[in-house]
Design a protein around this motif. Structure first.
Motif, PDB file in Angstrom:
ATOM      1  N   GLU A  55       0.838  -1.195   0.000  1.00  0.00           N
ATOM      2  CA  GLU A  55       0.000   0.000   0.000  1.00  0.00           C
ATOM      3  C   GLU A  55       0.877   1.251   0.000  1.00  0.00           C
ATOM      4  OE1 GLU A  55      -2.666   0.045   3.310  1.00  0.00           O
ATOM      5  OE2 GLU A  55      -3.922   1.643   2.458  1.00  0.00           O
ATOM      6  N   ARG A  56       1.896   1.233   0.862  1.00  0.00           N
ATOM      7  CA  ARG A  56       2.791   2.390   0.956  1.00  0.00           C
ATOM      8  C   ARG A  56       3.479   2.639  -0.390  1.00  0.00           C
ATOM      9  NH1 ARG A  56       6.421   0.762   5.088  1.00  0.00           N
ATOM     10  NH2 ARG A  56       7.835   0.135   3.439  1.00  0.00           N
ATOM     11  N   ASN A  57       3.803   1.574  -1.097  1.00  0.00           N
ATOM     12  CA  ASN A  57       4.469   1.707  -2.388  1.00  0.00           C
ATOM     13  C   ASN A  57       3.483   1.926  -3.533  1.00  0.00           C
ATOM     14  OD1 ASN A  57       6.889   1.351  -1.061  1.00  0.00           O
ATOM     15  ND2 ASN A  57       7.023  -0.829  -1.516  1.00  0.00           N
ATOM     16  N   LYS A  58       2.236   2.118  -3.191  1.00  0.00           N
ATOM     17  CA  LYS A  58       1.178   2.450  -4.160  1.00  0.00           C
ATOM     18  C   LYS A  58       1.046   1.418  -5.285  1.00  0.00           C
ATOM     19  CE  LYS A  58       1.821   7.407  -3.358  1.00  0.00           C
ATOM     20  NZ  LYS A  58       1.059   7.386  -2.095  1.00  0.00           N
ATOM     21  N   LEU A  59       1.101   0.156  -4.904  1.00  0.00           N
ATOM     22  CA  LEU A  59       0.942  -0.914  -5.892  1.00  0.00           C
ATOM     23  C   LEU A  59      -0.450  -1.518  -5.814  1.00  0.00           C
ATOM     24  CD1 LEU A  59       4.402  -2.655  -5.282  1.00  0.00           C
ATOM     25  CD2 LEU A  59       3.818  -0.968  -7.035  1.00  0.00           C
ATOM     26  N   GLU A  61      -4.811  -0.765  -4.321  1.00  0.00           N
ATOM     27  CA  GLU A  61      -5.840   0.142  -3.805  1.00  0.00           C
ATOM     28  C   GLU A  61      -6.604  -0.632  -2.736  1.00  0.00           C
ATOM     29  OE1 GLU A  61      -5.621   3.065  -5.121  1.00  0.00           O
ATOM     30  OE2 GLU A  61      -4.316   2.436  -6.784  1.00  0.00           O
ATOM     31  N   THR A  62      -7.059   0.083  -1.716  1.00  0.00           N
ATOM     32  CA  THR A  62      -7.735  -0.616  -0.628  1.00  0.00           C
ATOM     33  C   THR A  62      -9.164  -0.126  -0.408  1.00  0.00           C
ATOM     34  OG1 THR A  62      -7.059   0.941   1.096  1.00  0.00           O
ATOM     35  CG2 THR A  62      -5.517  -0.807   0.546  1.00  0.00           C
ATOM     36  N   ASN A  79      -3.218  -2.352  -8.893  1.00  0.00           N
ATOM     37  CA  ASN A  79      -3.375  -1.262  -9.861  1.00  0.00           C
ATOM     38  C   ASN A  79      -2.303  -1.397 -10.960  1.00  0.00           C
ATOM     39  OD1 ASN A  79      -0.966  -0.294  -8.845  1.00  0.00           O
ATOM     40  ND2 ASN A  79      -1.939   1.220  -7.519  1.00  0.00           N
ATOM     41  N   ALA A  81       0.545   0.172 -11.518  1.00  0.00           N
ATOM     42  CA  ALA A  81       1.918   0.096 -10.997  1.00  0.00           C
ATOM     43  C   ALA A  81       2.179  -1.292 -10.416  1.00  0.00           C
ATOM     44  CB  ALA A  81       2.139   1.170  -9.934  1.00  0.00           C
ATOM     45  N   GLY A  82       1.172  -1.836  -9.760  1.00  0.00           N
ATOM     46  CA  GLY A  82       1.288  -3.165  -9.176  1.00  0.00           C
ATOM     47  C   GLY A  82       1.481  -4.227 -10.241  1.00  0.00           C
ATOM     48  N   GLU A  85       4.992  -4.026 -11.478  1.00  0.00           N
ATOM     49  CA  GLU A  85       5.917  -4.586 -10.487  1.00  0.00           C
ATOM     50  C   GLU A  85       5.813  -6.108 -10.450  1.00  0.00           C
ATOM     51  OE1 GLU A  85       8.355  -3.333  -8.865  1.00  0.00           O
ATOM     52  OE2 GLU A  85       8.731  -5.278  -7.922  1.00  0.00           O
TER      53      GLU A  85
END
Lengths: 108, 108
Positions: A55-59, A61-62, A79, A81-82, A85
């Motif tokens: 979550e902190r790395n914005k990969l 959504e919650t 998302n 970005a996730g 990655e």
DNA sequence: TACATGTATAAAGTATCACAGAGTAGTGAG
DNA sequence: CTCACTACTCTGTGATACTTTATACATGTA
């Protein structure tokens, strides 16, 4: 399997992201699925720290959703970005896996 | 390959032990061989800490031998405990590898 | 009430690898 | 002789990820 801890570093996070990528899910369920997949000793505490990192790395959504039993579930969805990655993760895994098997089979 | 660091944890030590098991060798050479095997960014410092650990855990025997070039080499040879540990290492790797590939191929 | 199950969070601990630098030893160039 | 270069070892500091342990909340059941 004993003493897997160190080998899980850098691997578990990718597994969690992979599970999330298939469908929105939450920490407790992820833990149960990892256990069922053979990672029997993985506990909630471990998974939650990974989820917080994702979550902190914005990969991901919650979303919070009520549960029939217990406190509300915190759902995680991947998302863009996730996904990017995750792809890089599998590339790393494939690379490592191939090199390791070369060594194991004494091809290298 | 970038960002392999975390994935190497718990794996590199096994690789070093595997190389030692094939024939007596020393830190500098192990580093060069790992580099050639594809682990391009592994440096001496990393390998030496692993070697010290292997020695402390009594998985290897050491001998100093003069080098034609530079200071004396510290050779490492595997012993019975080391062979046992190495076998367990490969069992762990095989287990992890198989589970990971199940996940990757969406069989799990 | 007590207990089990489902659910989330955070702090402290441990282990491994990376980075950087220092030190030792021999060889060849200037 | 000094300098640079390669070969070789050692160590300290730090980043990161997983583990352990404990707390807390919600609901159903004995």
């Amino acid at each position: 399997m004993e003493n897997l801890t160190e080998m899980l570093k850098g691997v578990l996070e990718g597994c969690v992201l992979e599970l999330i990528s298939r469908q929105e899910t939450y920490g407790y369920e992820i833990t149960r699925r990892l256990n069922a997949l053979g990672f029997a000793d993985v506990v909630e505490g471990t998974v939650y720290t990974i989820l917080i990192r994702l979550e902190r790395n914005k990969l991901v959504e919650t979303t919070k959703k009520p549960s029939e039993m217990g406190p509300p579930r915190k759902f995680f969805a991947i998302n863009d970005a996730g996904r990017e990655e995750l792809q890089k993760f599998w590339e790393r895994w494939t690379f490592l896996s191939s090199k390791m098997n070369d060594i194991k089979e004494r091809k290298a």
